[in-house]
Design an enzyme around this catalytic site. Structure first.
Site, mmCIF file in Angstrom:
data_model
loop_
_atom_site.group_PDB
_atom_site.id
_atom_site.type_symbol
_atom_site.label_atom_id
_atom_site.label_comp_id
_atom_site.label_asym_id
_atom_site.label_seq_id
_atom_site.Cartn_x
_atom_site.Cartn_y
_atom_site.Cartn_z
ATOM 1 N N HIS A 76 -2.345 -7.794 2.859
ATOM 2 C CA HIS A 76 -2.937 -7.081 1.716
ATOM 3 C C HIS A 76 -4.195 -7.796 1.245
ATOM 4 C CE1 HIS A 76 1.408 -5.753 0.637
ATOM 5 N NE2 HIS A 76 0.765 -4.666 1.032
ATOM 6 N N LYS A 108 13.995 0.491 -6.805
ATOM 7 C CA LYS A 108 15.283 0.201 -7.443
ATOM 8 C C LYS A 108 15.538 -1.301 -7.443
ATOM 9 C CE LYS A 108 17.416 4.589 -6.528
ATOM 10 N NZ LYS A 108 17.842 5.294 -5.348
ATOM 11 N N ARG A 164 -2.188 -0.331 9.395
ATOM 12 C CA ARG A 164 -1.789 -1.340 10.381
ATOM 13 C C ARG A 164 -1.614 -0.756 11.781
ATOM 14 N NH1 ARG A 164 3.113 -3.210 6.922
ATOM 15 N NH2 ARG A 164 3.049 -0.958 6.880
ATOM 16 N N SER A 208 5.482 -6.001 3.506
ATOM 17 C CA SER A 208 6.221 -6.567 2.371
ATOM 18 C C SER A 208 7.719 -6.501 2.641
ATOM 19 C CB SER A 208 5.917 -5.789 1.086
ATOM 20 O OG SER A 208 4.578 -5.941 0.743
#
Ligand code: PNS
Length: 356
Positions: A199, A223, A272, A310
């Site tokens: 990032h 969540k 990507r 991530s």
């Protein structure tokens, strides 16, 4: 002072109140001639309006609506008197107050203008003028223009070298087109849960291409987040601290609305691999349908980051693995602390080990 052309042609304006520097009739005439046949309908915004002569001239020449912003009470009263004298009061509103605050309110109300005049008192610093200019992009209609009037031979150059500058005696006038406001701000959105070196590479490269990059931290619907959006934003701020033209904000609502409110014409994302394509294509098309004026663009991830995500970092850190290759060094400890032991197996292992 008189109105030069249009429906109120020849109307004499009220005496200029003390402390106000009106645009001379001669300058006004040359300026409006230079703008050409531009006044068919549409809305005009006259900031630091003084006597209101610029906005009233635009109304007289055929614009439909005018908003005048003026802090000085006597000047605001003069604008109302001038609107009465020119019989244009039904097409105008006078906002008494600070330009920056008025802009914020106009932006919140989704207002758009075809022409914006900015005629700040000479004592106002160039940095304040730049600050006001940086908020105008979002208020400009697609064919809109901004006209800035300044005193004799200003030393500062506004917005780099952009705009067309003309000199009228002791007054310097610069006209900016809308694209000079819109295209140079990009929004870089993502969940950044957490931000990775991949990032950061995309943000860094974007900051070299655009005048300003706003990193928008979304993903509010994640969540059981290990880090709140505000915490994730703070980590990004920490690792982009050396990039002067990058700011970081939490994004609450729709991305296109966020972009519009920041005056950004571009949504910029990193791409990507082919596996990213479907989802990115879908999002880009949805966003284009929601707002065709905000363009989505992609920067290809560097080869060394093309495998990095991530979610992979969360998983590796969750099992207590080494993520130091993937996370900027300044925030590694915080990220490891937040995500370690979050995988169910790791929890079990930790419990068993502590029992034993
Ligand atoms: O890093 P991510 O998870 O791919 O980021 C997704 C993000 C935050 C860019 C996306 O969820 C988003 O744009 N959220 C804002 C809500 C929105 O505008 N949705 C409609 C367009 S898909």
């Amino acid at each position: 002072m008189r109105i030069i052309s249009g429906s109120a042609r020849g109307a004499r304006l009220a005496p200029v109140p003390p402390g106000v520097r009106p645009t001379a009739d001669r300058v006004r005439e040359s300026l409006f001639n230079a703008l050409g046949q531009f006044f068919d309908g549409g809305a005009v915004l006259d900031l630091y309006a003084g006597t209101g002569a610029l906005g009233i001239e635009a109304l007289s020449r055929g614009m439909e609506r005018a908003t005048f912003v003026e802090k000085n009470g006597r000047a605001a009263a003069t604008i109302l008197e001038n609107l009465r004298r020119t019989r244009l009061e039904d097409q105008a509103e006078v906002v008494r107050g600070d330009a920056a605050r008025a802009l914020e309110r106009l932006r919140e109300n989704g207002r758009q203008f075809n022409l914006i005049f900015l005629d700040p008192p000479y004592r106002i610093a160039a940095t304040e003028v730049e600050g006001v200019l940086s908020h105008l992009g979002v208020l400009l209609a697609p064919d809109g223009r901004v006209v800035v009037e300044r005193g004799d031979a200003p030393e500062e150059v506004l917005r780099g070298e952009k705009g067309v500058t003309r000199r009228y005696g002791g007054t310097v006038v610069t006209v900016f087109d809308r694209f000079e406001f819109m295209m140079n701000i990009a929004v870089c959105p993502g969940s950044f849960d957490p931000i990775t070196v991949g990032h950061l590479d995309v943000i860094r490269r974007a900051s070299g291409v655009f005048d300003h990059v706003v990193v928008a931290v979304g993903g509010n619907r994640i969540k059981n987040p290990k880090l709140s959006p505000a915490d994730r934003a703070r980590l990004i701020e920490k690792v982009t601290g050396d990039l002067d033209n990058v700011s970081v904000e939490v994004m609450e609502g729709l991305l296109v609305e966020f972009a519009r409110e920041r005056g950004a014409g571009v949504i910029l994302k990193g791409l990507r691999a082919v596996s990213d394509f479907n989802s990115e294509f879908e999002q880009a098309q949805l966003n284009q349908t929601l707002d065709p004026e905000v363009e989505t663009m992609f920067i290809m991830a560097s080869a060394k980051h093309s495998f990095l995500s991530s979610s992979a970092v969360r998983e590796i850190a969750g099992y207590g693995g080494d993520v130091s290759e993937f996370i900027p060094g300044e925030i590694l400890d915080t990220v490891v602390k937040a995500y370690s032991g979050t995988q169910p197996d790791a929890q079990r292992r930790i419990k068993t080990e502590s029992k034993g």
